[in-house]
Design a protein around this motif. Structure first.
Motif, PDB file in Angstrom:
ATOM      1  N   SER A 313       1.148  -1.050  -0.104  1.00  0.00           N
ATOM      2  CA  SER A 313       0.078   0.234   0.118  1.00  0.00           C
ATOM      3  C   SER A 313       0.740   1.138   0.090  1.00  0.00           C
ATOM      4  CB  SER A 313      -1.046   0.059   1.816  1.00  0.00           C
ATOM      5  OG  SER A 313      -1.366   1.251   1.770  1.00  0.00           O
ATOM      6  N   THR A 314       0.687   2.045  -0.811  1.00  0.00           N
ATOM      7  CA  THR A 314       1.608   3.543  -1.006  1.00  0.00           C
ATOM      8  C   THR A 314       0.385   4.926  -0.166  1.00  0.00           C
ATOM      9  OG1 THR A 314       0.685   4.308  -2.981  1.00  0.00           O
ATOM     10  CG2 THR A 314       2.686   2.719  -2.842  1.00  0.00           C
ATOM     11  N   ARG A 315      -0.661   4.037   0.295  1.00  0.00           N
ATOM     12  CA  ARG A 315      -1.043   5.886   0.911  1.00  0.00           C
ATOM     13  C   ARG A 315      -0.324   6.076   2.369  1.00  0.00           C
ATOM     14  NH1 ARG A 315      -6.588   3.543   4.439  1.00  0.00           N
ATOM     15  NH2 ARG A 315      -7.281   3.155   2.168  1.00  0.00           N
ATOM     16  N   VAL A 316      -1.048   7.328   2.014  1.00  0.00           N
ATOM     17  CA  VAL A 316      -0.099   7.956   2.865  1.00  0.00           C
ATOM     18  C   VAL A 316      -0.850   9.516   4.216  1.00  0.00           C
ATOM     19  CG1 VAL A 316       2.425   8.520   1.210  1.00  0.00           C
ATOM     20  CG2 VAL A 316       0.701  10.324   1.500  1.00  0.00           C
ATOM     21  N   HIS A 317      -2.440  10.034   3.783  1.00  0.00           N
ATOM     22  CA  HIS A 317      -2.930  10.266   4.467  1.00  0.00           C
ATOM     23  C   HIS A 317      -4.108   8.873   4.987  1.00  0.00           C
ATOM     24  CE1 HIS A 317      -1.446  12.651   0.949  1.00  0.00           C
ATOM     25  NE2 HIS A 317      -1.336  13.905   2.135  1.00  0.00           N
ATOM     26  N   CYS A 318      -4.423   9.521   6.037  1.00  0.00           N
ATOM     27  CA  CYS A 318      -4.930   9.101   7.480  1.00  0.00           C
ATOM     28  C   CYS A 318      -6.635   8.931   6.375  1.00  0.00           C
ATOM     29  CB  CYS A 318      -4.793   9.196   8.854  1.00  0.00           C
ATOM     30  SG  CYS A 318      -6.530   8.746   9.347  1.00  0.00           S
ATOM     31  N   SER A 319      -7.388   8.191   6.828  1.00  0.00           N
ATOM     32  CA  SER A 319      -7.969   8.367   5.427  1.00  0.00           C
ATOM     33  C   SER A 319      -9.600   8.749   6.580  1.00  0.00           C
ATOM     34  CB  SER A 319      -9.261   6.530   5.694  1.00  0.00           C
ATOM     35  OG  SER A 319      -9.110   6.053   6.639  1.00  0.00           O
ATOM     36  N   VAL A 320      -9.140   9.435   7.791  1.00  0.00           N
ATOM     37  CA  VAL A 320     -10.089   9.418   8.764  1.00  0.00           C
ATOM     38  C   VAL A 320     -10.247  10.967   9.148  1.00  0.00           C
ATOM     39  CG1 VAL A 320     -10.816   9.656  11.476  1.00  0.00           C
ATOM     40  CG2 VAL A 320     -10.193   7.847  10.468  1.00  0.00           C
ATOM     41  N   CYS A 321      -9.033  12.044   9.060  1.00  0.00           N
ATOM     42  CA  CYS A 321      -8.656  13.549   9.220  1.00  0.00           C
ATOM     43  C   CYS A 321      -8.183  13.886   8.116  1.00  0.00           C
ATOM     44  CB  CYS A 321      -7.401  13.271  10.588  1.00  0.00           C
ATOM     45  SG  CYS A 321      -5.652  13.216  10.730  1.00  0.00           S
ATOM     46  N   GLY A 322      -7.255  12.911   7.000  1.00  0.00           N
ATOM     47  CA  GLY A 322      -6.396  13.442   6.338  1.00  0.00           C
ATOM     48  C   GLY A 322      -4.909  13.885   6.129  1.00  0.00           C
ATOM     49  N   MET A 323      -4.463  13.736   7.766  1.00  0.00           N
ATOM     50  CA  MET A 323      -2.917  14.144   7.670  1.00  0.00           C
ATOM     51  C   MET A 323      -2.267  12.910   7.217  1.00  0.00           C
ATOM     52  SD  MET A 323      -1.735  14.531  11.831  1.00  0.00           S
ATOM     53  CE  MET A 323       0.385  14.310  12.024  1.00  0.00           C
ATOM     54  N   GLU A 324      -0.808  13.797   6.664  1.00  0.00           N
ATOM     55  CA  GLU A 324       0.457  13.007   6.180  1.00  0.00           C
ATOM     56  C   GLU A 324       0.112  12.197   7.362  1.00  0.00           C
ATOM     57  OE1 GLU A 324       4.411  13.313   3.773  1.00  0.00           O
ATOM     58  OE2 GLU A 324       2.491  14.220   2.772  1.00  0.00           O
ATOM     59  N   ASN A 325       1.447  10.521   7.234  1.00  0.00           N
ATOM     60  CA  ASN A 325       1.433  10.032   8.729  1.00  0.00           C
ATOM     61  C   ASN A 325       3.091   9.154   8.214  1.00  0.00           C
ATOM     62  OD1 ASN A 325      -0.598   8.374  11.077  1.00  0.00           O
ATOM     63  ND2 ASN A 325      -0.989  10.530   9.645  1.00  0.00           N
ATOM     64  N   ALA A 327       5.523  11.578   8.127  1.00  0.00           N
ATOM     65  CA  ALA A 327       6.938  11.762   9.700  1.00  0.00           C
ATOM     66  C   ALA A 327       5.972  12.293  10.916  1.00  0.00           C
ATOM     67  CB  ALA A 327       7.423  13.827   9.037  1.00  0.00           C
ATOM     68  N   ARG A 328       4.946  12.043  10.557  1.00  0.00           N
ATOM     69  CA  ARG A 328       4.276  12.215  12.121  1.00  0.00           C
ATOM     70  C   ARG A 328       3.050  11.102  11.659  1.00  0.00           C
ATOM     71  NH1 ARG A 328       2.589  17.556  13.162  1.00  0.00           N
ATOM     72  NH2 ARG A 328       1.709  17.780  11.831  1.00  0.00           N
ATOM     73  N   ARG A 329       2.952  10.633  13.376  1.00  0.00           N
ATOM     74  CA  ARG A 329       1.339  10.068  13.231  1.00  0.00           C
ATOM     75  C   ARG A 329       0.388  11.015  13.883  1.00  0.00           C
ATOM     76  NH1 ARG A 329      -1.874   6.316  15.366  1.00  0.00           N
ATOM     77  NH2 ARG A 329      -1.617   4.175  15.637  1.00  0.00           N
ATOM     78  N   CYS A 330      -0.637  11.090  13.281  1.00  0.00           N
ATOM     79  CA  CYS A 330      -2.027  11.009  13.645  1.00  0.00           C
ATOM     80  C   CYS A 330      -2.555   9.848  15.141  1.00  0.00           C
ATOM     81  CB  CYS A 330      -3.474  11.836  13.143  1.00  0.00           C
ATOM     82  SG  CYS A 330      -3.849   9.824  12.184  1.00  0.00           S
ATOM     83  N   GLU A 331      -3.458  10.844  15.435  1.00  0.00           N
ATOM     84  CA  GLU A 331      -4.446  10.026  17.117  1.00  0.00           C
ATOM     85  C   GLU A 331      -5.230   8.784  16.382  1.00  0.00           C
ATOM     86  OE1 GLU A 331      -7.773  12.692  17.348  1.00  0.00           O
ATOM     87  OE2 GLU A 331      -7.031  12.857  18.985  1.00  0.00           O
ATOM     88  N   HIS A 332      -5.450   8.730  14.453  1.00  0.00           N
ATOM     89  CA  HIS A 332      -5.939   7.636  14.750  1.00  0.00           C
ATOM     90  C   HIS A 332      -5.344   6.350  14.027  1.00  0.00           C
ATOM     91  CE1 HIS A 332      -7.789  11.446  13.714  1.00  0.00           C
ATOM     92  NE2 HIS A 332      -8.792  10.634  13.852  1.00  0.00           N
ATOM     93  N   ASP A 333      -6.117   5.249  14.694  1.00  0.00           N
ATOM     94  CA  ASP A 333      -6.356   3.842  14.122  1.00  0.00           C
ATOM     95  C   ASP A 333      -6.773   3.112  12.814  1.00  0.00           C
ATOM     96  OD1 ASP A 333      -4.368   3.760  16.490  1.00  0.00           O
ATOM     97  OD2 ASP A 333      -5.895   2.653  17.936  1.00  0.00           O
ATOM     98  N   ALA A 334      -6.988   4.117  11.716  1.00  0.00           N
ATOM     99  CA  ALA A 334      -7.686   3.490  10.593  1.00  0.00           C
ATOM    100  C   ALA A 334      -6.676   2.763   9.550  1.00  0.00           C
ATOM    101  CB  ALA A 334      -7.833   4.874   9.590  1.00  0.00           C
ATOM    102  N   SER A 335      -7.117   1.463   9.234  1.00  0.00           N
ATOM    103  CA  SER A 335      -5.893   0.447   8.254  1.00  0.00           C
ATOM    104  C   SER A 335      -5.386   2.253   7.306  1.00  0.00           C
ATOM    105  CB  SER A 335      -6.369  -0.411   7.682  1.00  0.00           C
ATOM    106  OG  SER A 335      -5.247  -1.269   6.590  1.00  0.00           O
ATOM    107  N   PHE A 336      -3.983   1.519   7.170  1.00  0.00           N
ATOM    108  CA  PHE A 336      -3.064   2.287   5.996  1.00  0.00           C
ATOM    109  C   PHE A 336      -2.655   1.566   4.584  1.00  0.00           C
ATOM    110  CE2 PHE A 336      -2.868   5.813   8.392  1.00  0.00           C
ATOM    111  CZ  PHE A 336      -2.366   6.833   7.690  1.00  0.00           C
ATOM    112  N   VAL A 337      -3.353  -0.160   5.028  1.00  0.00           N
ATOM    113  CA  VAL A 337      -3.122  -1.104   3.955  1.00  0.00           C
ATOM    114  C   VAL A 337      -4.609  -1.119   2.801  1.00  0.00           C
ATOM    115  CG1 VAL A 337      -0.991  -1.259   4.844  1.00  0.00           C
ATOM    116  CG2 VAL A 337      -2.809  -2.909   5.553  1.00  0.00           C
TER     117      VAL A 337
END
Length: 357
Positions: A313-325, A327-337
């Protein structure tokens, strides 16, 4: 980088008190040290699980010295600071008494580990460091987003290790096989497939329903399927089995690390998220399909690829908040794969399963 071997070195310390997958990443470096220092005693400075798992196991490690929780290492927080400081004193006394010729820091950036290692008074210290970490006698720059196995091989090269034998890196023991047989009795012609649907980071977890569909496809190919997970992963293991059309063996909370090693050695194939059992299976030279987020594949890709297939998976943005993950991690646990397709993983798994005949 060409560094001479200390030909008279008789005792080598390797400091890496990490988790299961991290130990598997270190195996090529340990084998490289063994190849260059065949007569030296290699002492792995690890955790209690290392001591239990490596006791009597053939391989490059001769002995494990358990590292207690220390300031900045092993999760010793402020409340345990006094106890950690006392443990550090006793640990350092024991390490100085070892009289190491080489002490290698393979733990991380070195902010806490390098000052500790320097106090071992080894003839030569080497390892990784960030800009704010104390130097050792020989250092490489610590980076993230690099292949960790190669990075640790570079640390071994600082001690003069020049070659890594391209062979199986981990050996199962008779105890492993006996424990595995208690969970899944072996039988002639059995083609065991292990599915590992959990991971310590929920963002690395592929959907349970898709693992179930891949498992069903492998049953139709003639596989005996077991779904593995820790006791804490019982819910996700149960979800996979519930979604399957065919029966599967539920191993959640049942397989010790030794039993899992025996099962993986016997398995025809492992299908897994990026987690410790995947890297154990790769070290055992088993066929594996791994579902990876791309940053994890950069850091965790095995050095031998002949029986490894990566679904990426080449996703970089959280599906919940849209934050790029990245360099940093957002608070959500949504799957990136979860954008890795069922069709891709099924095709890779069936291809490897058939090739193993």
């Amino acid at each position: 980088m060409s560094v001479p071997v200390l030909h008279d070195a008789r005792k080598i310390a390797v400091f890496r008190p990490n988790a299961v997958g991290d130990f598997m990443f270190c195996l090529p470096a340990l084998h490289a040290l063994r190849s260059s220092y065949p007569e030296a005693e290699i002492v792995y400075l690890g955790l209690p699980w290392h001591a239990q798992f490596l006791a009597g196991r053939p391989g490059p490690v001769d002995r494990v010295a358990v590292v207690p929780p220390l300031p900045g290492i092993g999760g010793a927080g402020a409340a345990a600071a006094a106890a950690a400081a006392a443990a550090a004193d006793g640990f350092l006394d024991a390490m100085r008494a070892e009289k190491f010729d080489l002490a290698l820091q393979m733990f991380g950036g070195g902010r806490h580990a390098n000052p500790l290692l320097a106090q071992f008074n080894a003839r030569l210290s080497a390892g990784m460091r960030t800009a704010d970490a104390a130097p050792l006698d020989r250092c490489i720059v610590y980076r993230t987003m690099v292949n960790q196995r190669l990075q640790l091989l570079e640390v071994a090269a600082l001690a003069g290790a020049k070659a890594w034998p391209m062979k199986r890196q981990l050996q199962a023991t008779l105890t492993d096989r006996q424990l595995a047989a208690q969970l899944v009795p072996a039988s002639p012609g059995q083609r065991l497939v292990i599915v590992q649907p959990g991971a310590s980071d929920a963002r690395r977890c592929w959907p349970a329903a898709r693992f179930a569909a891949v498992a069903d496809a492998l049953v139709e190919e003639g596989a005996l399927v077991a779904i593995n997970g820790s006791a804490a992963e019982a819910a996700i293991v149960g979800a996979v089995i519930e979604a399957m059309r065919y029966p599967a063996i539920n191993l959640s909370g049942k397989a010790s690390l030794n039993a899992l090693c025996g099962l993986l050695e016997r398995a025809t194939l492992l299908v897994s998220n990026d987690t410790g059992p995947l890297h154990m299976a790769l070290a055992l030279d088993r066929a594996c399909v791994g579902v990876y987020w791309f940053t994890n594949l950069i850091e965790a890709a095995p050095l031998c690829q002949h029986a490894h297939r990566a679904a990426l998976s080449t996703r970089v943005h959280c599906s919940v908040c849209g934050m790029e993950n990245t360099a940093r991690r957002c608070e959500h646990d949504a799957s990136f794969v979860d954008d890795v397709s069922l069709e891709e993983v099924t095709a890779l798994a069936i291809d490897l399963f058939r090739a193993a005949r």
